[in-house]
Scaffold this active site. Sequence first.
Site, PDB file in Angstrom:
ATOM      1  N   ASP A   7       4.527  24.205  -2.442  1.00 50.86           N
ATOM      2  CA  ASP A   7       3.266  23.588  -2.026  1.00 50.86           C
ATOM      3  C   ASP A   7       2.276  24.675  -1.591  1.00 50.86           C
ATOM      4  OD1 ASP A   7       1.433  21.587  -0.623  1.00 50.86           O
ATOM      5  OD2 ASP A   7       3.082  20.283  -1.221  1.00 50.86           O
ATOM      6  N   HIS A  10      -1.678  20.916   3.555  1.00 47.67           N
ATOM      7  CA  HIS A  10      -0.929  19.997   2.701  1.00 47.67           C
ATOM      8  C   HIS A  10       0.572  20.277   2.755  1.00 47.67           C
ATOM      9  CE1 HIS A  10       0.493  18.357  -1.223  1.00 47.67           C
ATOM     10  NE2 HIS A  10      -0.470  17.462  -1.044  1.00 47.67           N
ATOM     11  N   ASN A  44      -1.993  10.558  -8.198  1.00 45.84           N
ATOM     12  CA  ASN A  44      -2.881   9.654  -7.475  1.00 45.84           C
ATOM     13  C   ASN A  44      -4.025   9.094  -8.310  1.00 45.84           C
ATOM     14  OD1 ASN A  44      -1.362  10.329  -5.263  1.00 45.84           O
ATOM     15  ND2 ASN A  44      -2.902  11.649  -4.331  1.00 45.84           N
ATOM     16  N   SER A  97       1.787  12.465  -2.766  1.00 41.70           N
ATOM     17  CA  SER A  97       2.259  13.691  -2.112  1.00 41.70           C
ATOM     18  C   SER A  97       3.043  13.367  -0.850  1.00 41.70           C
ATOM     19  CB  SER A  97       1.081  14.590  -1.726  1.00 41.70           C
ATOM     20  OG  SER A  97       0.601  15.299  -2.818  1.00 41.70           O
TER      21      SER A  97
END
Length: 480
Positions: free
Chosen positions: A175, A236, A341, A415
């Site tokens: 990530d 994130h 998404n 996520s």
Amino acid sequence: MKSSPRRALALAVATSLVLCAAAPAMAGQVYLDNLKPNGHYSRFIVGYVPGSAPTQAPQNLRSSLNAAASRAALPASLKQGLGLKPVRAMILSGARVVATDAALDRGQTETLMRQIAADPNVAFVQIDELQTEFAVPNDPDLSKQWHYADSAAGIRAPSAWSMSTGSGIVVAVIDSGIYATHTDLAANLLPGYDFIDTATGYGQQCVDAGKDPDCGASGDGDARDPDPEDSTKNGHGSHVAGTVAAVGNNAKGGLGVAYNAKLLPLRVSGKGGSSMSSNVADAIVWASGGSVSGVPANPNRADVMNLSLGNGKPCSAMPAYQAAIAEARANGTVVVVAAGNSNKDVANYSPASCDGAISVAATNKSGKRASYSNFGATIDVTAPGGENSLLGPSATDGVISTVAGNKYGPLAGTSMASPHVAGIAALIQAAAPAKLSPDKVEQILKSTARPIAAKNCSGGCGAGLVDAAAAVQAARTATP
């Protein structure tokens, strides 16, 4: 389940990723589906046949690239400034990242790629695709972690914790890096690595994606290094990591699904939440125990990995992803991936659509598919991802996890759903009498999931909402 490791490796063979050492008699495969009509490109992944001349000596590689550049029907002025050159070797056998000094338009890119592939030593050519994280960020707002609850919308984590908390399991989070000093992460962190290979960003490809030219830049002044700290303050990766394994029972904030597991943070996303597929592919295989030139050996092989990122391309157009995931699974690592998404069919998104990846859709607090979540026949399971309002996910509707300032706050997205599944996979492995194969872990996740009615999940949510308690119970008597 979409494929076994053996089938995935066979697919990689079929797509010319894993080939015998003999040079092919025909041109390599050219993957053009990712090229946009108005796009500009300057980085490519070239898969040379393992053992072929360009993989044996730098001068042979340069000769191959020089020949391709000279054959390409490009304007003379562009040829003079083309500067086609090798950047680095990838972890995939025979694969090299190559780049041009000049950004090429769609037609020029296709022309060059076809000439690179004309070398009989080349197995495949693809662009080095810009990746985007699957998340909807917002401001922190502490709240109860409804998504873990023993309820119709939760994953039933409290009931699972009486049987397993993830002790002894390593989960890689590929990530944006980590806030290493967060008091609810630090105790569970293992030494990770920063796989970002640029300090300046990806130029025109960033602009084409509507981002600043320095998107993807490391933000720490250098490229790859042993420090996975989130230098761009993206947040994130820390939010994802907290859902997997934030520290529990310490009277601070919340906790993660597998709160006694260890986290292996691998940084691939830089400024603007952007990353390159070559960096992600390297991180996937290295996390599972593979080696990569210039990067020290990984002393903490991941039992599970989470990828909350990707792009809007099918895996068939991303051969490097398929090969990396196949290798990771062959090494025994469970690969969990956010579905995306875009409220579209996951079949057109990677790495979620790759064979062997556990593809995760998202539900909201009502137990319905979240408005943004991708769907489809190849979704494996679903997990809570939260929902958004006009002002972003609130503390009551978003997934609550670790954010900056040693706090907890909400985000929404697939996520946020996939780390729930990665955490449950860790609980499963910790509870099982012996380490289970990736196939077996996926089978347990799917067979114990709670089906979601079609009216609550148009398009398909796989086996249903994951059930941590039922999955751990099944794992306690499972055999590899």
